[in-house]
Design an enzyme around this catalytic site. Structure first.
Site, short mmCIF file in Angstrom:
data_model
loop_
_atom_site.label_atom_id
_atom_site.label_comp_id
_atom_site.label_asym_id
_atom_site.label_seq_id
_atom_site.Cartn_x
_atom_site.Cartn_y
_atom_site.Cartn_z
N HIS A 144 8.69 -60.33 -2.63
CA HIS A 144 8.64 -59.08 -1.86
C HIS A 144 7.48 -59.07 -0.88
O HIS A 144 6.33 -58.87 -1.26
CB HIS A 144 8.55 -57.89 -2.83
N ASN A 194 5.18 -49.84 -4.32
CA ASN A 194 6.01 -48.67 -4.02
C ASN A 194 6.04 -47.68 -5.16
O ASN A 194 6.50 -46.55 -5.00
CB ASN A 194 7.43 -49.10 -3.63
#
Ligand SMILES: NC(=O)c1ccc[n+]([C@@H]2O[C@H](COP(=O)([O-])OP(=O)(O)OC[C@H]3O[C@@H](n4cnc5c(N)ncnc54)[C@H](O)[C@@H]3O)[C@@H](O)[C@H]2O)c1
Length: 505
Positions: A144, A194
């Protein structure tokens, strides 16, 4: 632990914002890169976009023209998925839809060699779910990157339930060799960044909804006292409210409606209005040309006190004692509960409860609370809040004290935990919870937040600097004030406080 051999071919699927950036990073590290996109012409467009970016660097003298040509030669557009057969690593960066990603991985399995690693750049989907049903789910993991991939250092290496440790180690070493800062994470909603970043936005929105202050003031306090590069509202405007609201909603749903991640009605309204932030010309701020700039509310200059008495220990605000003396104010110290007394006001660092409640419980009636600062010496602004019972002039007297240190002062409403303290406590609590449930190690969580979203300090190290006990007390007080489970302290925090161990490390 070794990464992908330099001679190894990297394939990138999806040539949008992320795929193009990842292709550039891999090429810069010396790999031959195959770029594939299902949309006609998209891979060519992605490649031209990369080269146009490199041309700008050449024009600015930041990249030798030869290097640009070498990079251009390394990035090839692949005409089909079949053309990716020779790749040692495939990074998928296509549309964020589980079914589509699963189809692509299932097709890839038929094409690449058995030792090829398959990685997904997904921000929100489960790596476990992406890999499920494949013949070899153990070779699938998350890789990611953050936007823009060539600039942002952080890469979360995300382990699905079936991911092989050797695959994760290879991805970690590869990201390191590419000049990135990799961290290990398990496949849980939001991974590290996140998830842990949610309170940064959520507390800002809550404070706004409670009329603690306006957006410009809250942003200024978070920047100039908290040391964040951007305040929550300007950052949400930059990210786009559609994107930010979707991430919050997805994390909230994924955690079965845990109130910790509850989205904001205010933000939902912005999305409904199409006020998506900078990209639509309007969000919390108005970006249309000629629009007036919102200015933070600032207390007018007040006289400086000549003397201050510090009663007891100020904890993380202790550096203020020296700053007062350096500003020419006579400082006297006595025992006490951590109060700064001046003519007309008694000041205390927020402990998570309201000033008004503290006065009701016996604190001096002229109580004015002040907020946490990342560093009291370099902070340019301090937020204060007076008790409802305080006589006229108490807030001004308190402002005069901080102004004597060269700081700008913003008066906010008497909200539990004020602005920086409440946000930092909630970030630390979320980081603690992520550590508790094994999303990542405390060190990796702090690293992720400093390299992924540029926080001035990792939330756990920050909580250690403030004092874990104080952070726990702030959360308990805020939870009591609202009666809301959202503020419940993590067991990780409670346990570290009980065993007197730091949160980080
Ligand atoms: N944009 C961000 O800030 C960001 C950050 C981190 C991760 N991500 C993740 O990265 C991925 C891509 O995001 P993006 O912002 O680059 O999207 P994007 O819309 O800019 O690009 C996606 C590209 O994938 C292509 N595509 C779609 N379906 C495909 C398929 N089946 N096969 C091949 N190509 C296909 C599209 O044509 C498009 O060019 C998503 O999973 C997203 O969650 C995005």
């Amino acid at each position: 632990m070794s990464g992908l051999p330099k001679t190894g071919i990297v394939a990138v699927i999806g040539a949008g914002a992320m795929g193009s950036g990842i292709a550039q990073v891999a090429a810069q590290a010396g790999h031959g890169v195959l770029l594939y996109d299902a949309m006609e012409g998209a891979a060519e467009k992605g490649r031209s976009g990369i080269l146009a970016g490199l041309d700008k660097l050449v024009a600015k003298g930041k990249l030798p023209a030869q290097e640009r040509d070498a990079l251009a030669a390394r990035i090839t557009v692949a005409p089909s998925l079949d053309a990716l057969a020779g790749a040692g690593l495939v990074v998928e960066a296509i549309v964020e839809r589980l079914e589509v990603k699963r189809q692509v991985f299932a097709a890839l399995e038929q094409i690449v060699t058995p030792d090829s690693i398959l990685a997904s750049n997904t921000s929100s989907l489960s790596i476990t779910a992406i890999a499920a049903g494949l013949k070899h789910p153990e070779r699938v993991a998350g890789l990611h990157f953050f936007n823009p991939a060539p600039v942002m250092k952080l890469v979360e290496i995300v382990a699905g339930l079936a991911s092989d440790r050797a695959v994760l180690d290879t991805l970690f070493a590869t990201a390191e060799a590419w000049g990135k800062v990799p961290v290990h994470a398990t496949s849980t909603p939001g991974f590290i960044v996140n998830r842990v970043a949610r309170p940064f936005y959520a507390e800002g929105l809550r404070l706004l909804e409670e009329s603690a202050a306006d957006v410009a003031t809250l942003d200024a306090v978070m920047r100039e006292a908290g040391g964040f590069r951007m305040g929550p509202f300007e950052l949400m405007d930059l990210i786009g409210h559609d994107v930010n609201f979707a991430v919050t909603s997805s994390v909230f749903q994924s955690y079965f409606c845990d109130p910790r991640y509850r989205p904001s009605l205010t933000q939902q309204e912005l999305v409904a209005a199409g006020w998506l932030g900078r990209k639509s010309g309007r969000g919390f701020y108005d970006y249309t040309t000629g629009a007036a700039l919102s200015e933070p509310a600032t207390v007018a200059p007040q006289p400086a006190p000549g003397v201050v008495t510090i009663e007891g220990d100020l904890g993380p605000a202790e550096p203020l004692a020296d700053l007062f003396a350096e500003a020419g104010i006579a400082v006297t110290r006595t025992d006490g509960p951590g109060l700064v007394r001046i003519d007309g006001a008694s000041l205390a660092l927020t402990d998570g409860s309201m000033a008004t409640g503290r006065v009701a419980a016996g604190a001096p009636a002229d109580l004015v609370l002040f907020d946490l600062a990342l560093d009291y010496a370099s902070a340019r602004r301090i937020a204060i809040a007076k008790a409802d019972q305080a006589p006229a002039g108490a807030a001004e007297a308190a402002a005069g004290l901080f102004q004597a240190l060269g700081k700008t002062v913003s008066a906010v409403d008497d909200v539990p935990g004020l602005v920086v303290m409440r946000t930092v406590a909630m970030l630390a609590n979320e980081a603690a919870e992520a550590a508790l449930v094994g999303v990542a190690s405390p060190a990796d969580i702090d690293r992720a937040m400093t390299f992924g979203v540029n926080y001035p300090r990792g939330p756990l190290a920050w909580a250690d600097a403030v004092g874990p006990e104080r952070i726990l007390a702030v959360l308990e007080a805020v939870q009591a004030a609202y009666g809301d489970d959202r503020y419940r302290p993590s067991q990780f925090l409670r346990r570290r406080v009980a065993s007197r161990r730091p949160l980080a490390g």
